[in-house]
Scaffold this motif. Structure first.
Motif, PDB file in Angstrom:
ATOM      1  N   UNK A 225      -2.536   6.659   1.546  1.00 30.62           N
ATOM      2  CA  UNK A 225      -2.490   7.671   0.244  1.00 30.62           C
ATOM      3  C   UNK A 225      -1.100   8.476   0.514  1.00 30.62           C
ATOM      4  N   UNK A 226      -0.425   8.603   1.653  1.00 34.61           N
ATOM      5  CA  UNK A 226       0.815   9.071   1.576  1.00 34.61           C
ATOM      6  C   UNK A 226       1.920   8.359   1.008  1.00 34.61           C
ATOM      7  N   UNK A 227       1.880   7.105   1.341  1.00 33.22           N
ATOM      8  CA  UNK A 227       2.803   6.214   0.768  1.00 33.22           C
ATOM      9  C   UNK A 227       2.647   6.029  -0.888  1.00 33.22           C
ATOM     10  N   UNK A 228       1.427   5.947  -1.464  1.00 29.54           N
ATOM     11  CA  UNK A 228       0.972   5.952  -2.737  1.00 29.54           C
ATOM     12  C   UNK A 228       1.207   7.057  -3.498  1.00 29.54           C
ATOM     13  N   UNK A 229       0.873   8.191  -3.164  1.00 31.67           N
ATOM     14  CA  UNK A 229       1.054   9.332  -3.880  1.00 31.67           C
ATOM     15  C   UNK A 229       2.342   9.783  -3.871  1.00 31.67           C
ATOM     16  N   UNK A 287      -5.817  -1.642  -3.539  1.00 33.33           N
ATOM     17  CA  UNK A 287      -4.621  -2.346  -3.432  1.00 33.33           C
ATOM     18  C   UNK A 287      -4.375  -2.706  -5.071  1.00 33.33           C
ATOM     19  N   UNK A 288      -5.371  -2.639  -5.661  1.00 29.18           N
ATOM     20  CA  UNK A 288      -5.114  -3.164  -7.149  1.00 29.18           C
ATOM     21  C   UNK A 288      -4.510  -1.787  -7.614  1.00 29.18           C
ATOM     22  N   UNK A 289      -4.866  -0.543  -7.210  1.00 26.90           N
ATOM     23  CA  UNK A 289      -4.074   0.531  -7.970  1.00 26.90           C
ATOM     24  C   UNK A 289      -2.618   0.519  -7.401  1.00 26.90           C
ATOM     25  N   UNK A 290      -2.212   0.136  -5.927  1.00 28.67           N
ATOM     26  CA  UNK A 290      -0.844   0.215  -6.083  1.00 28.67           C
ATOM     27  C   UNK A 290      -0.193  -0.812  -6.900  1.00 28.67           C
ATOM     28  N   UNK A 291      -0.774  -1.957  -7.243  1.00 26.22           N
ATOM     29  CA  UNK A 291      -0.179  -2.848  -7.986  1.00 26.22           C
ATOM     30  C   UNK A 291      -0.063  -2.631  -9.594  1.00 26.22           C
ATOM     31  N   UNK A 292      -1.161  -1.582  -9.889  1.00 28.85           N
ATOM     32  CA  UNK A 292      -0.834  -1.201 -11.182  1.00 28.85           C
ATOM     33  C   UNK A 292       0.094   0.003 -11.328  1.00 28.85           C
ATOM     34  N   UNK A 293       0.153   0.885 -10.436  1.00 30.27           N
ATOM     35  CA  UNK A 293       1.322   1.991 -10.405  1.00 30.27           C
ATOM     36  C   UNK A 293       2.706   1.146 -10.458  1.00 30.27           C
ATOM     37  N   UNK A 328      -4.689   3.204 -13.576  1.00 31.90           N
ATOM     38  CA  UNK A 328      -4.686   3.186 -11.969  1.00 31.90           C
ATOM     39  C   UNK A 328      -5.251   4.385 -11.482  1.00 31.90           C
ATOM     40  N   UNK A 329      -5.359   5.487 -11.952  1.00 33.51           N
ATOM     41  CA  UNK A 329      -5.820   6.575 -11.589  1.00 33.51           C
ATOM     42  C   UNK A 329      -7.265   6.467 -11.640  1.00 33.51           C
ATOM     43  N   UNK A 330      -8.046   5.819 -12.674  1.00 34.77           N
ATOM     44  CA  UNK A 330      -9.438   5.665 -12.894  1.00 34.77           C
ATOM     45  C   UNK A 330      -9.934   4.826 -11.868  1.00 34.77           C
ATOM     46  N   UNK A 331      -9.156   4.196 -11.135  1.00 33.73           N
ATOM     47  CA  UNK A 331      -9.851   3.323 -10.017  1.00 33.73           C
ATOM     48  C   UNK A 331      -9.600   4.201  -8.702  1.00 33.73           C
ATOM     49  N   UNK A 392       3.979  -1.180  -3.840  1.00 30.53           N
ATOM     50  CA  UNK A 392       3.490  -2.401  -3.279  1.00 30.53           C
ATOM     51  C   UNK A 392       2.954  -2.347  -1.818  1.00 30.53           C
ATOM     52  N   UNK A 393       4.027  -1.622  -1.201  1.00 29.39           N
ATOM     53  CA  UNK A 393       3.674  -1.445   0.278  1.00 29.39           C
ATOM     54  C   UNK A 393       2.267  -0.581   0.470  1.00 29.39           C
ATOM     55  N   UNK A 394       1.951   0.215  -0.408  1.00 24.97           N
ATOM     56  CA  UNK A 394       0.775   0.908  -0.178  1.00 24.97           C
ATOM     57  C   UNK A 394      -0.337  -0.122  -0.206  1.00 24.97           C
ATOM     58  N   UNK A 395      -0.192  -1.264  -1.357  1.00 21.18           N
ATOM     59  CA  UNK A 395      -1.241  -1.960  -1.616  1.00 21.18           C
ATOM     60  C   UNK A 395      -1.658  -2.774  -0.384  1.00 21.18           C
TER      61      UNK A 395
END
Length: 427
Positions: A225-229, A287-293, A328-331, A392-395
């Motif tokens: 969460x920290x990396x992605x956000x 993981x898909x969320x990270x790729x979409x972002x 991506x937010x919807x996932x 991508x690291x978050x994924x």
């Protein structure tokens, strides 16, 4: 799809109505605080930024206390007073006239908002079963964005910097909106009480935040969460707007259209996404969320490359970036809280939800501070590379989490399934 996403219990449905009503009020004021403080109340840009940053710091500092109080006294006894404090603070923004008064009022607002989100998530989790929780959290997020969109469009037609009374009106309306979920909760006397069993003096304590942090799967989820956000949500307020205006050189109005596209995407796609991800791996969805972002930021980077050749294409890329990000937010919105509450115990559910909400607070401090210098380097390309790489690291972190979860926690087995699964690693 809407009927299928509604929670079974009527109490949870009424709480969702409260989410929508309060979100409309939030949308009235959310985009305009900086403009209000500077153009209407005469604060300098630096001082207005200090006031907004102070709010974030106080909220972040008080969030752990909120989680502790929720576990000890029940979410109801924490959320209702916080909603009332938030209403008083938001309404008082209509009366600020200096930096000191703005800091004082924003402190009150921060105290109120410090435990609302984690408390409401705790109550909603207690009113839903495992098999429906993910759908309900997704619907809650869709209603939140729908309300913010309605409020934003309404205030956009009302406010006028030459007429301070128009801003005072929307802040008073926002204050009233916070009373709606409080009134709904007061009409539900059996909702929001302490979840964990009271213990006698000789029984061991269920633990505190150290116990939560020792939970290895949840600790991995927090890192994700920290990396992605930090590379996602936290960049929307500063990085996205700064890159779009200064590097892609689009009109600020295009940024407003892009944010509208984000809201439209969430409202239209949320229910469909909920249906598609049901019964599938939650860690796979993250993981898909990270790729979409990452894809969204690449599209924004393309806007900077084509801006000198075609202003129209650059504008379309900016709008497309925001829309893709919304997808991506919807996932993320249904999966993250559902997984948090799948890992939580009743005795520590408030702390788990508080720590999950703190992720956004921490990244909200890191993201804006780092965005400016990165966008100033190599015409913004360094910033694009960092946020794409971070997503991508978050994924990869999300994929590494899967082996630490049971099939039920990962959402791959519906409640009541008897499919054998290996036990997860011990915390």
């Amino acid at each position: 799809m809407l009927r299928r996403s509604l929670p079974r219990r009527s109490e949870a449905r009424r709480l969702l109505i409260g989410t929508l009503l309060s979100a409309i009020g939030r949308g009235l004021t959310l985009p305009f605080l900086f403009i209000y403080l500077t153009d209407v109340r005469g604060l300098t840009d630096t001082r207005a930024g200090l006031v907004i940053g102070w709010y974030g710091a106080v909220t972040l500092a008080l969030s752990p206390l909120g989680g502790t109080l929720i576990d000890r006294f029940g979410a109801r006894r924490v959320v209702v007073p916080c909603l009332l404090i938030e209403a008083v603070g938001t309404g008082s923004l209509a009366l600020v006239h200096s930096t000191d008064s703005a800091l004082l009022v924003m402190t009150v607002v921060a105290i109120g908002s410090s435990a609302i989100w984690s408390g409401q998530n705790t109550i909603l989790a207690s009113l839903t079963d495992d098999d429906e929780r993910q759908r309900v959290f997704g619907l809650n997020f869709a209603l939140l964005n729908l309300g913010i969109g309605i409020g934003g469009m309404t205030s956009g037609a009302i406010i006028d910097t030459a007429r301070p009374a128009t801003f005072q009106v929307i802040y008073l309306l926002d204050a009233v909106s916070y009373l709606m979920p409080a009134l709904i909760l007061l009409t539900l006397p059996g909702v929001g009480h302490r979840l964990g069993q009271r213990r006698s003096g000789d029984e061991p304590s269920p633990g505190g935040y150290l116990t939560v942090l020792r939970d290895r799967p949840f600790r991995r989820l927090v890192i994700f969460g920290l990396v992605l956000t930090t590379c996602g949500y936290a960049q929307i307020e500063v990085g996205f707007a700064a890159y779009a205006v200064r590097v892609a050189e689009v009109n600020p109005r295009v940024v407003a259209w892009a944010l509208a596209a984000n809201t439209v995407m969430i409202v239209l796609a949320q229910l469909l996404v909920i249906r598609r991800i049901e019964g599938r791996s939650r860690t796979g969805a993250l993981a898909v969320v990270g790729a979409v972002f990452a894809t969204a930021w690449l599209v924004l980077g393309a806007a900077g490359l084509v801006s000198t050749e075609s202003a129209l294409v650059a504008a379309l890329c900016v709008v497309a970036c925001s829309a893709i990000f919304g997808f991506g937010e919807t996932m993320l919105s249904p999966v993250m809280p559902a997984l948090t509450n799948a890992l939580a115990t009743d005795e520590l559910r408030g702390r788990y939800n508080a720590m999950s909400s703190m992720i956004f607070g921490v990244s909200g401090v890191i993201g804006p501070v780092t965005a400016g210098p990165l966008i100033g380097a190599a015409n913004g390309m360094v910033w694009v590379a960092v946020v794409v790489g971070g997503c991508l690291v978050a994924s990869l972190v999300a994929l590494s989490l899967r082996r630490l979860l049971t099939a039920e926690q990962d959402g791959r087995v519906t409640t009541g399934s008897t499919s054998p699964e290996p036990a997860p690693a011990h915390a």
